[in-house]
Structures are given as structure tokens and as C-alpha cells.
Write an enzyme that holds these catalytic residues in place. Sequence first.
Site, short mmCIF file in Angstrom:
data_model
loop_
_atom_site.label_atom_id
_atom_site.label_comp_id
_atom_site.label_asym_id
_atom_site.label_seq_id
_atom_site.Cartn_x
_atom_site.Cartn_y
_atom_site.Cartn_z
CG HIS A 1 -2.13 -0.84 1.11
ND1 HIS A 1 -3.26 -0.47 0.41
CD2 HIS A 1 -2.39 -2.07 1.61
CE1 HIS A 1 -4.17 -1.43 0.49
NE2 HIS A 1 -3.66 -2.42 1.22
CE LYS B 1 -6.43 13.82 -0.45
NZ LYS B 1 -6.52 12.56 -1.18
NE ARG B 2 -2.53 8.44 6.29
CZ ARG B 2 -1.29 8.37 5.79
NH1 ARG B 2 -0.27 8.92 6.45
NH2 ARG B 2 -1.06 7.77 4.65
CE LYS C 1 -2.52 10.73 2.55
NZ LYS C 1 -3.08 9.93 1.45
CB THR D 1 -10.31 4.87 -1.43
OG1 THR D 1 -9.97 5.24 -0.09
CG2 THR D 1 -9.58 3.58 -1.80
CE LYS E 1 -13.83 6.04 0.53
NZ LYS E 1 -12.96 6.15 1.71
#
Length: 833
Positions: free
Chosen positions: A372, A564-565, A570, A672, A676
Site C-alpha cells: 500500500h 484525507k490524512r 498529500k 480512495t 468517493k
Amino acid sequence: MNSPDTTVQQAKREHTRTGMSKDAFQRDLLDNLFYIQGRFREVATPHDLYMAAAYTTRDRLLARWVKSAQTFKATHARTVCYLSAEYLLGPHLASNLVNLGITETARAAAEELGMDMDALIEEEEEPGLGNGGLGRLAACFMESLATCQIPAIGYGIRYEFGIFKQAIEDGWQVEKGDNWLRNGNPWEIPRPKISFAVGFGGHTESYRDERSQVRLRWQPAFEIRGVAYDTPILGYGSQNVNLLRLWKAEASESLDLQAFNTGDYYGAVHAKIEAETLSKVLYPNDEPEAGKELRLKQQYFLVSCSMQDMIRLHLNTVGPLEGFADKFTVQLNDTHPALAVAELMRLLLDRHAMTWEEAWGITHKTFCYTNHTLLPEALETWPVSLFERLLPRHLEIIYEINRRFLDEVRMRFLGDEARVRRMSLIAEGHERRVRMAHLAVVGSHAVNGVAKLHSYLVKAMLFKDFAELWPERFHNVTNGVTPRRFVVVANPRLAKLITETCGQDDWIRDLEQLRALEPHVDDAGLQGRWQEVKRAAKQDLAQWMKQATGIELDPESMFDVQAKRIHEYKRQHLKVLHIVRCYQRIKQGQVQGLVPRTFIFGGKAAPGYFMAKLIIKLINAVAEVVNNDPQVNDWIRVAFMPDFNVKNGQRLYPAAELSEQISLAGKEASGTGNMKFSMNGALTIGTLDGANIEIREAVGPENFFLFGLTAEEVLQRQMTGYRPWEYYQNDPELKSDLDLINSGLFSHGDTQLFRPLTDNLINHDPFMVLADYRAYLECQEQVDRIYRDPERWTRMSILNVARIGYFSSDRAIREYAERIWQVGPQPVLDTEH
């Protein structure tokens, strides 16, 4: 029309606790309120009513669950065992009502009793058993396994305290305990008789067995017990119910009576306290040495209980262990359960007296491994010294696996000792460490990435040596998410509109049928209703955010969301630089072409990750200035959603119009959240990273806002030398934005508060925020231009939903089943038959 007496008789004729009519549900709800909660309607609290509704819904799962277990046992069905340290399940009630097909029935039953089903659903505590995408993926996969009628057991840990609840105090993240079990969990069934001993420490010794063969055995210094707690996982439109089995740690003896009787009251319960620590908290902060040790103990606890349980089930239902890999296929969800390879070897060698060749043949055929992450720091390694102290027998087994494996490497690649060192399960150096990812790859017959780019990089970079040795082992299975939770539950207005437009609701089970929306994409009526659905979701979110944070959102503005985290790769700080640029342009009167926007962030930072916490502080500091500046807050507003989780995500995904997927190319395995958001009609602005690439291909490049360096360009710049200060010096707007942050405007005059963040960007910038800054701003100008054309924006939104079908977790599970697990569906017949 039936009389009341006739209705009561009909309800009584339906099977108790399984009837699917409104009257049967209503009757059983009152029964459960009385017989389980011990309450009658007039004195019941909202939590009592929720518990009654939950038990009433669970009752309707149990007959299917038992029938499923009977079917799988009778047919010796090959079973998928999913090993994951995380399951971010989300609330159960609404999802189970949808999968049972009785949402409206239950709503009507509750309404007649003066209850609001939406309020009961809201009452449910979220099981915080995961950190983010990996745990949520595991939950989606469990639901899709049942929907696709594939027998499965999910194994995990029943953390008493889940991931922390996030509060924002003075702009900083503050972690608070997530005691999600404090009011009970109606969805689980304790199995105290399913319990296994798990050892730690001690030593190994040799002995001769009854055939005079020399064998080894482990004598642990101490043992704890793992006790099973089971949760049924129902598929949609299916009678199949699979099992999620979570392990709770308990002491072998809860009370040392001798210590108690001599007045040593703490000593009397010390073993109980120490044992229960293992399942106390999800992923403790592993910066301190004690945290690292606890995390390794948790991982071994998970795999030991799970492998012992699988062996128990096999012996009870099939027979000799030689056929173990034909009965079970075990998927390792990242490296956290990689110790299962060594544990299965230990059990087969030491307890069941197999030869090494027999045990390794079974082990290798049993395991599959999903990677992952490409981030080196996320690939787990453990000090050999810690293994020697905690798991001495497993270290011996890992050494032997490594010895045999490296002999194979040496024969295949003669004289290439550098390759041998790279591939070894043991990293040599100042501190020798066990490489868990290498153990997972060597011990598995299949290895997969979770998006096309990620899987390519896994083979080309991360595990290049292994892919050259065993190219046939490497696969790609792009992630997916369940449309039941993330559209039907989260966005019922949109689900209803899709069903009416498509003429049927088969899309809920076969997401590719969303293609039926495409012929209607230019229909003015559909576009108008589509816009109404989005506006209603934005109003719902604005109302919730006002209550939760006091921040007023403008539903007439564009909702631009990054949830998100929180992590530097990111690049939430790239989004913040865009906000600062908008702020400066408005202050300077440069508003031509700007569209009013509400910037919404959500996400948690790991407790020990200073830079991520500083990013949260910066977001909230910018929000404080922007939202209180009357010159700009008619144009832009900024909000941070506290405690982003599945439940809050279900509020956010339907309301988002622009989805920020802006990680540096080559860093995100898949993502993911991008799926969504797109599934709910948000348009994506993103880089060619993770599953963004495949989403862009699916929805059409013209319906995706692309910017930024490619993974190849990132690698090239890293190799030739990346100099972020040149971007800072040569781009006046970028320099002005960073300088404004450092000026103290967003920190009440403190010019040093954000220096660690800005200095890191200017001098190091490991995730190339400054390199992508200009392209990102230009892409945002394109977003503004298109948003000013509602018809075009809505058309793009509809096409995003119509073409997102590939990203269902049902499709991902079918690919795993066919290409990796070699397992087929095992339908369970209707329990009434």
C-alpha cells in the site's frame, strides 16, 4: 384494508426476529427495547432507541449468518481470510438497513412509534478501528466479498480505544480518547470459548520427538489470551453473510489471588492490565521504544490468534493440514500482518511436526500480499534485537527462510552479492533489522499494488529485484469503494435521482450500469435536478458545520474540498498557498474571474508527526484571518472539519464540488477518497498520481482538471538536483505568499511559528510543492472559468458519476477472486427456503 387485529396476526405469522414487513420490524423493535434494554417507550433515551433498532436489524442478519456458515461448512468452500490491522467500518445501522433492503420499511415503522430513524442512525458511535484509507478499504472489501458471495473471514484487533477523536483547540490538533465501546456494541457477539494463547519472550530449545527426529520448541516467558468477538458482514442483494472476527487481549489469569491476599492489590491485577494493553489502543505513537514494542506485540497477537483459528477451523471441518492452502487463501493487507508467514511456519513445524519443505509449500501457497505504500519510511522494519527478545522462535524461522531464499538468489544471479544484500530479509548496518515487506514478498505466491502506476512502480523500483526473480508473482488490482455506503447511505437524494433516471436500481450492485446516465447528460431537467441535489447536500453540510464549529459556510459558493490524512506528500500546504494567493489578489482588488469559494479541509495528523500538525495549525490560522476579514470573506471562506471519519465523510462527499487530489506524482499508492468524491459528482483537480490516472482515463480527460509533474519528471528532477529556492526567488507571487505566512499575519505577529514549514519548503521541499505551485494556480483558474458555466460544470459532474463504475470495490474483489485467490462465489439460498 386490513383491520388492526388482522395486521397483528400477520406480524405474528412472520418469523419472529426475521420478518421483513413494517409491522414485524415495529413489533420486534418494541420487544428489543423492553427485553434487551429493559425500557418502555416513555422512559427510553435516544441511545436506548438506537440500541433497540440496532438489535432489531441485527436479528435479521443472524439467520442468514448461520445459514451462510452451514453452507460454507457443508461445501468445504474455499475461504478468503483477510488479515488487516485496521478496519475503518463506519456506523453499521444505516448500511445494514440498505443491504437488507428495508430502509424505508424501518423508517416507516419507527415513524409510527414516534421515532425519527435518522436521529437513531445519528446516535450510533463510529468504530474507530482504522487510521484512514487502508482500514476503510478493508471495510469496503469485506462488504463486497459478501455482496459477491465469496466466503470470507476478516481478522483484526478489537481495539478498546480506536483512533483518537480529533479536537481543534487554538487551531492545533488535540487528541482525545476514542472510547467507542463505552455504551456497548450491539453488532458484535462475544465468543469466549474461541480463545488462543499467545506467547512472548523466553527461549527455544531442541528435543527429539517420538520418531527420534530433532525438533525445536519455543518456551515463552509469558502468555496472554486472545478472545474472539464476531461481527456479521452482510452483502447487498445477497443472503450471504461473512464474518469479521476481532481479537481482544486478556490475561490467562485475571487475578493473582495469592498476591491479593497478602495485600499486593496492584500486583494482583498487574498481569491483567499488561495483557489487555495489547488491544487497548489502535496504533500507539511508535516514536518511543515502548511504542514500537507494543506495536510489534499487537501485530504478532493478531496473526497468532488468526492463524491458530484457521488451523482449528480446518481440522474441525476438513481434516489433515496438508490441504490447508486449498481451504484458505490469506491476504496480507500491507506489512502489518506479515509475521503471519513466520507464525504459520512455526505452527506447522513445531506443533504439527511437518518437515520444512511440507510447511513451506503450504505457507507459500496460502499467502498473498498487498503493498500500500511507496514511501520508504512506511515499509516496516524491526530491530533484530527486539525480535530476539520478544519472538526468538520467529527470528530463527526468518533466518532459515532467508538462508534458503538467498541461496536461490545466488544461484540465479551468479556473483551478484550487491543484489543479495538488497534482497535479504535482514538489513545489515549500524542496527540489523528485519524487513517485513521482504518477508511478505518471499512468503507469498502473489504480490499486488493498488493502482496501475503504483503497481508499475512496485515492480520497477520498490521490489525491482524480486520482480526480476519472480515476474509472475506481481499483479495490479486497482482499489475500489462500495457504492452502498458512499452513495446510497451517504447521498440518498442522488441515489434516488440516479434510479429514476436509469429506470432501475441495479446500478447499486453493478456500478457499470451508471452508464445509463450518459444519454441524459444534456437533458435540462436532469441537470436542474442534479444541481438541486448538490445544493441540498451543501446546505446540509453548512448546517452541520455551523453547529460543530461555528463557521458559516456559503452554500452559494463553490465547495472546494481536501479531506484525507494530513501528510506532507498529500500536500495540504499547496492548497493553503492557493488560498493565500486568492486572499492577496482579493486584497489587491484583482477579483476578475474569481469564483466565490469555500475551502474545506478534513483529516488527522499522526500524534507524533510535528510537520503535519503544523499544517493543521496553518490551515486554521489562515481560516481565522480570512473568515474575519470583511474585505475577502464574501469571496472566500476556510473551514476545517474536525474529527474527519467515515461518518463525517458521509456528510462531506455529497456536498463537495471540487475534489483536491494533489499529492506529488509517484507518492500515493491509489487513494480512495478520489473515488468517493467522483462517485458523488465532484470534479477532480489532481496530479497523475495513484488512481487519479485511471479516474481521468475513465471519466475523460476533458472532465478532469490535470496539473503538475509526472512521476518520471519527479524522478528526473530528484536525480539532477531539485533546487526549491530557485522557484521561491523567481516567482514573485510564490515568494509573496510564503513571505506573508512568515510575516506574522496568520500568527498574531509571531514570525517564527510557521518557519519550520516554510523553511523546509524553501530549502528542501521533499514533495516539490514549489515546483507544482504555478501549474496548480493556472489549473485553478481553469476551474473558475468552467464553474461560471453551470450547464457545462453539471454536464461534467454527471459524466463523472456515469463513468465511475470501474471503481466499485465489487469489481476489485472479482479481480482478486479470479486472478489471485482462485476462489468462486458460493451463493447462500434464501433462509426461508
